[in-house]
Design an enzyme around this catalytic site. Sequence first.
Site, short mmCIF file in Angstrom:
data_model
loop_
_atom_site.label_atom_id
_atom_site.label_comp_id
_atom_site.label_asym_id
_atom_site.label_seq_id
_atom_site.Cartn_x
_atom_site.Cartn_y
_atom_site.Cartn_z
N CYS A 123 0.65 -0.86 -0.10
CA CYS A 123 -0.01 -0.11 0.20
C CYS A 123 1.18 0.71 0.04
O CYS A 123 0.93 2.37 -0.08
CB CYS A 123 -1.41 0.09 1.71
SG CYS A 123 -0.36 0.11 2.68
N GLN A 151 6.14 -9.22 3.53
CA GLN A 151 5.89 -8.80 2.49
C GLN A 151 7.19 -8.72 1.46
O GLN A 151 7.05 -9.59 0.69
CB GLN A 151 5.28 -7.52 2.31
CG GLN A 151 3.66 -6.98 2.74
CD GLN A 151 3.26 -5.86 3.13
OE1 GLN A 151 3.51 -4.77 3.33
NE2 GLN A 151 1.96 -5.46 3.27
#
Length: 425
Positions: free
Chosen positions: A50, A120
């Site tokens: 994001c 991630q």
Amino acid sequence: MELIACGLTFHSAPLAVREQAAVPNGQARTTLRFLVGHSGLREAAVLSTCNRTEFYLTAPTEGLAREVAERLARYLDPLGNHGVADHLVARTGADAVHHMFRVAGGLDSMVVGEAQILGQFKQAHRIAREAGTLEGALDFVMKRATSVGKRVRTETGIGQGVASIGELAVSWARQTLGDVAGRSVMLIGAGEVTAVIARRLAGQGARLFIASRGGVSAEALAGEVGTAAVAVARVDDVVTDLDLVISSTDSATPVLTTRDVKRLMARRRQRPLAILDIAVPRDVEPAAGQVDGVVLTDLDALGAVMERNLAGRRQQLPAAEQIISAEVGPTVAVLQERDATGPTIRALVERAEAIRSAELKRSRGLSALDAAALEQVDALTRSLVRKLLHAPIAHLKEQAGDPQTALLLRDAFDLDEAPPSSSGR
């Protein structure tokens, strides 16, 4: 071979640009194979979250490395309508290694020290491996970055307190609603971030609705937190009861358009509604924030609101930066040697010979051996050293494509330290 880290983050690009550059996991393999197959690059990995879309790459020449930002801009923003080229930041060599280590350690995140970024980063590494776009150099640096990220988290207090975007969203919800107990909150999406939010809010007594575009994930999450899943198309049925909507999906198009929000607000008779959109690309059309009664907060606005909560973590930055800085030099040294095992072999032989010579010179003063005997001892010790080094040198040659082997040998034999003095002290 040139190592490059090139991309854009919340530091360099507004949300409107970041969402244009986002690379969903489902498209990552195709993107990486294109870059390696058609752009002249040797290796490629992509980390798209994001708050950032960054490519980690190796190029065979400095000239190609200088062109990487331009080539990525053409790929991500073919018509140049979204300003991606103006916001890309490229780093090479040691700067790229240092940046990757900071990213994996959570030092470059909107939530400093967040826990989610390391997972991630590891996922980006795994996807690149599965895509077949890694060779020795980038694979090695990403392994080292993961290791450094773990050290930063375990050896400093940088991970204390709010640890992820999901927890940041929950903290924002408490500030916005006051006590969340008994408040009605709709969560759109059923991914990892939404799951964190759902568990936290459920534990604090919020009444939850889990909305999804379909699939078993929403049903599973709803069952876990003791509620029922609601199809996005049926949001109208529950909207009158809602105090807050939090949306976090991986949809490439808006889940709630301005028209949708106007319709929902009409059913609520314009009773105020807070909407938190933490998706990239955004789930809610920005213009929906202009609808009467709606307070729309996106990811960038969330970061600005919560900035003051991160002061405690920043006190841990010097210790974390020290860990990272200490790891960059050895990593770069191995990258520079990965195409030839010679430098490490030479350093290993020289270190062994320096130790042998120093010990032999010291022992000469303690014995009454004549010149012939000393010559035999010299030959014997040379033979011993040669036989002891045979296995590690053979292993290094066999693993010439894996730079981590060279680094391990350098660490094991202290090859980057000053050689012992001939005095034997």
